[in-house]
Design a protein around this motif. Structure first.
Motif, PDB file in Angstrom:
ATOM      1  N   ARG A   1       0.902  -1.109   0.130  1.00  0.00           N
ATOM      2  CA  ARG A   1       0.008  -0.206   0.010  1.00  0.00           C
ATOM      3  C   ARG A   1       0.660   1.426   0.124  1.00  0.00           C
ATOM      4  O   ARG A   1       0.325   2.167  -0.715  1.00  0.00           O
TER       5      ARG A   1
ATOM      6  N   ILE B   1     -12.122   7.189   1.745  1.00  0.00           N
ATOM      7  CA  ILE B   1     -11.285   5.736   2.183  1.00  0.00           C
ATOM      8  C   ILE B   1     -11.398   5.105   3.723  1.00  0.00           C
ATOM      9  O   ILE B   1     -12.826   4.065   3.544  1.00  0.00           O
TER      10      ILE B   1
ATOM     11  N   ARG C   1     -10.035  12.612   0.020  1.00  0.00           N
ATOM     12  CA  ARG C   1      -9.598  11.076  -0.519  1.00  0.00           C
ATOM     13  C   ARG C   1      -9.980  10.413   1.256  1.00  0.00           C
ATOM     14  O   ARG C   1     -10.036   9.205   1.023  1.00  0.00           O
ATOM     15  N   GLU C   2      -8.925  10.397   2.370  1.00  0.00           N
ATOM     16  CA  GLU C   2      -8.551  10.311   3.254  1.00  0.00           C
ATOM     17  C   GLU C   2      -9.705  10.253   3.595  1.00  0.00           C
ATOM     18  O   GLU C   2     -10.006   8.912   3.973  1.00  0.00           O
TER      19      GLU C   2
ATOM     20  N   LEU D   1      -2.616   6.413   7.590  1.00  0.00           N
ATOM     21  CA  LEU D   1      -2.615   7.590   6.341  1.00  0.00           C
ATOM     22  C   LEU D   1      -1.443   8.191   6.891  1.00  0.00           C
ATOM     23  O   LEU D   1      -0.605   9.022   5.671  1.00  0.00           O
TER      24      LEU D   1
ATOM     25  N   GLN E   1       5.063  10.723   1.164  1.00  0.00           N
ATOM     26  CA  GLN E   1       5.217  11.321   0.383  1.00  0.00           C
ATOM     27  C   GLN E   1       5.924  13.235   0.785  1.00  0.00           C
ATOM     28  O   GLN E   1       6.629  13.383   0.148  1.00  0.00           O
TER      29      GLN E   1
ATOM     30  N   SER F   1       1.603   6.773   5.423  1.00  0.00           N
ATOM     31  CA  SER F   1       1.750   7.430   3.885  1.00  0.00           C
ATOM     32  C   SER F   1       2.436   8.757   3.796  1.00  0.00           C
ATOM     33  O   SER F   1       3.188   8.749   2.931  1.00  0.00           O
ATOM     34  N   ARG F   2       1.095   9.781   4.358  1.00  0.00           N
ATOM     35  CA  ARG F   2       1.810  10.701   3.958  1.00  0.00           C
ATOM     36  C   ARG F   2       3.195  11.430   4.354  1.00  0.00           C
ATOM     37  O   ARG F   2       3.840  12.441   3.659  1.00  0.00           O
TER      38      ARG F   2
ATOM     39  N   ALA G   1       1.242   4.746  -2.080  1.00  0.00           N
ATOM     40  CA  ALA G   1       1.534   6.402  -2.242  1.00  0.00           C
ATOM     41  C   ALA G   1       2.651   6.802  -2.548  1.00  0.00           C
ATOM     42  O   ALA G   1       2.056   8.139  -2.528  1.00  0.00           O
TER      43      ALA G   1
ATOM     44  N   LYS H   1       2.165  13.232  -7.943  1.00  0.00           N
ATOM     45  CA  LYS H   1       1.732  15.169  -6.970  1.00  0.00           C
ATOM     46  C   LYS H   1       2.908  15.798  -7.125  1.00  0.00           C
ATOM     47  O   LYS H   1       2.757  17.198  -7.855  1.00  0.00           O
TER      48      LYS H   1
ATOM     49  N   ILE I   1       2.238   7.263  -6.209  1.00  0.00           N
ATOM     50  CA  ILE I   1       1.500   8.668  -6.624  1.00  0.00           C
ATOM     51  C   ILE I   1       2.304  10.097  -6.014  1.00  0.00           C
ATOM     52  O   ILE I   1       1.680  11.395  -6.075  1.00  0.00           O
TER      53      ILE I   1
ATOM     54  N   PRO J   1       0.692  17.631  -1.410  1.00  0.00           N
ATOM     55  CA  PRO J   1       0.137  15.372  -1.478  1.00  0.00           C
ATOM     56  C   PRO J   1      -0.761  14.591  -0.832  1.00  0.00           C
ATOM     57  O   PRO J   1      -1.570  14.547  -0.501  1.00  0.00           O
ATOM     58  N   PHE J   2      -1.711  16.157   0.715  1.00  0.00           N
ATOM     59  CA  PHE J   2      -2.233  16.222   1.616  1.00  0.00           C
ATOM     60  C   PHE J   2      -4.059  16.111   0.942  1.00  0.00           C
ATOM     61  O   PHE J   2      -3.769  17.623  -0.082  1.00  0.00           O
ATOM     62  N   ASP J   3      -4.557  15.237   0.719  1.00  0.00           N
ATOM     63  CA  ASP J   3      -6.533  14.874   0.154  1.00  0.00           C
ATOM     64  C   ASP J   3      -6.918  14.585   1.046  1.00  0.00           C
ATOM     65  O   ASP J   3      -7.504  13.845   1.340  1.00  0.00           O
TER      66      ASP J   3
HETATM   67  O1  LIG Z   1      -4.691   8.604  -2.757  1.00  0.00           O
HETATM   68  C1  LIG Z   1      -3.831   9.692  -2.293  1.00  0.00           C
HETATM   69  O2  LIG Z   1      -4.052  10.820  -3.655  1.00  0.00           O
HETATM   70  C2  LIG Z   1      -2.697   9.733  -1.886  1.00  0.00           C
HETATM   71  O3  LIG Z   1      -1.416  10.364  -2.069  1.00  0.00           O
HETATM   72  C3  LIG Z   1      -2.803   8.183  -1.390  1.00  0.00           C
HETATM   73  C4  LIG Z   1      -3.117   8.467   0.329  1.00  0.00           C
HETATM   74  C5  LIG Z   1      -3.317   7.160   0.892  1.00  0.00           C
HETATM   75  O4  LIG Z   1      -2.525   6.785   1.383  1.00  0.00           O
HETATM   76  O5  LIG Z   1      -3.735   6.957   0.293  1.00  0.00           O
HETATM   77  C6  LIG Z   1      -1.558   9.417   0.998  1.00  0.00           C
HETATM   78  C7  LIG Z   1      -2.219  11.086   1.407  1.00  0.00           C
HETATM   79  C8  LIG Z   1      -3.070  11.423   1.029  1.00  0.00           C
HETATM   80  O6  LIG Z   1      -3.880  12.915   1.762  1.00  0.00           O
HETATM   81  C9  LIG Z   1      -4.550  11.069   0.422  1.00  0.00           C
HETATM   82  C10 LIG Z   1      -4.546   9.666   0.713  1.00  0.00           C
END
Ligand SMILES: O=C(O)C(=O)C[C@]1(C(=O)O)C=C[C@@H](O)C=C1
Length: 376
Positions: A28, A55, A51-52, A80, A87, A83-84, A32, A39, A35, A46-48
């Motif tokens: 996973r 999920i 989307r978070e 998450l 990024q 994951s961030r 990320a 980005k 992605i 990167p922070f969305d």
């Molecule tokens: O889907 C994205 O845009 C991602 O960057 C991946 C991801 C994730 O780990 O699911 C990580 C950070 C974002 O804030 C949102 C989702």
């Protein structure tokens, strides 16, 4: 089979699953990370948050237990956050010092793995965002007992910020000191709001103690840590962080004490299908102006969840209205209502659309007791 053998067999099952989970988590993270690279190449933040939230919402909808939905969210908050980190570590400015309720609210939204930067005043928190020293500014907006936080509302008016998330945090105070018992406490340190929220408990249990006001609940814990006869009214986390013993839990007079926080950023969120929008407006000084301004919202049956007025500090005796309603600014009915509103108001600022949280299900931080080693 002996008890030990039985446990051992089950543990082997757990060990196998943990290896699989680790493998899956790393796969996973790899997605990320990729992605994140795309980005970065295209200058996309990167922070969305939308989307978070999508999920988490999708996973809790699928969840059949025994994990609670709250646990699913807590686990994903940290996944998450990890994951961030791959990024770009998220910088979050909040009203410090560490372990204030603002800090807890920030952790409840962004997990333990972010770059948290405490600031001394709310103005500094907004400045950190506006000067690009942080990606997010975390600010308190309103409390279920005390109402709106005036300074936050004024800064929302003055500063170019966008609300990207909201959260409701249960405010649970404890009395914590260096040792001994409740009856031995001679001085109580607390933020004025916290002292006010525990007035009856203090009267019934510690009528003779001196009350000392502190700038925050976390600072109250700092003071209590230096005073062998003192105790603080603060969160469990602030108490544990300063090595204090919990003398009494849940000392607030009213249950259901909740504070709402906003996470502020710069970028607009995409719709999640479960959003709230916050606006700020002023109406001309004439009869029926507020009614006329809000009429399109009623016509479209939009659910307004809050409306609160504040004096406009730049124009004496004029008022600003802060309002929240369900839906996203890109929804056609809301677009239409906002267009009509802009024609009927003397000032309109759309503060942002963001995933909606339920005020009746605030974040509770009791699970943190485990992290900090239990009841003392
Ligand atoms: O889907 C994205 O845009 C991602 O960057 C991946 C991801 C994730 O780990 O699911 C990580 C950070 C974002 O804030 C949102 C989702």
């Amino acid at each position: 089979m002996t008890v030990t053998e039985e446990i051992q067999a089950l543990r082997e099952g757990i060990d196998g699953l943990d290896r699989e989970l680790l493998e899956l988590l790393n796969r996973r993270m790899d997605y990320a990370r990729r992605i994140g690279e795309i980005k970065a190449r295209h200058g996309i933040d990167p922070f969305d948050p939308a989307r978070e939230e999508a999920i988490c919402r999708c996973l809790t909808a699928r969840n059949r237990g025994p994990l609670s939905d709250e646990s699913v969210r807590a686990i994903y908050r940290e996944i998450l956050a990890a994951s961030r980190i791959l990024q770009q570590p998220l910088g979050v400015a909040f009203l410090g010092p560490e372990w204030t309720y603002s800090h807890l609210a920030a952790i409840s939204l962004f997990g333990h793995n972010a770059r948290y930067v405490p600031h001394r005043t709310l103005i500094d928190v907004f400045d950190a965002l506006n000067k690009n020293l942080a990606h997010i500014a975390l600010v308190p907006v309103e409390n279920s007992l005390e109402g709106g936080i005036a300074q936050t509302m004024d800064l929302l008016y003055e500063r170019p910020v966008v609300i990207v998330r909201e959260c409701y945090l249960e405010i649970a105070h404890c009395l914590a000191g260096r040792g001994g018992e409740v009856a031995a406490v001679k001085r109580i340190y607390g933020h004025p709001h916290a002292l006010a929220q525990c007035r009856r408990w203090v009267f019934e249990n510690l009528r003779h103690a001196e009350l000392h006001e502190s700038a925050s609940t976390a600072q109250a814990a700092q003071h209590a840590a230096k005073d062998p006869e003192g105790a603080a009214i603060c969160s469990l986390q602030a108490a544990c962080h300063h090595g204090l013993k919990i003398l009494a839990e849940r000392v607030e007079d009213h249950s259901g004490n909740t504070t709402r926080f906003f996470a502020l950023g710069h970028r607009k969120n995409a719709p999640t299908g479960h959003d709230k929008t916050s606006i700020l407006f002023a109406v001309p000084d004439k009869p029926g102006a507020l009614y006329t301004a809000l009429e399109p919202f009623a016509r479209w049956q939009l659910n307004m969840t809050r409306i609160e007025s504040r004096p406009n500090r730049l124009m004496p005796w004029q008022y600003l209205f802060f309002s929240d309603f369900e839906g996203h600014r890109d929804d056609p009915q809301i677009e239409d209502s906002l267009q009509a509103l802009s024609e009927r108001t003397s000032f309109l600022k759309i503060l942002g659309s963001y995933p909606r949280s339920d005020p009746m299900k605030p974040i509770r931080f009791d699970f943190e007791k485990v992290r900090f080693g239990g009841e003392n």
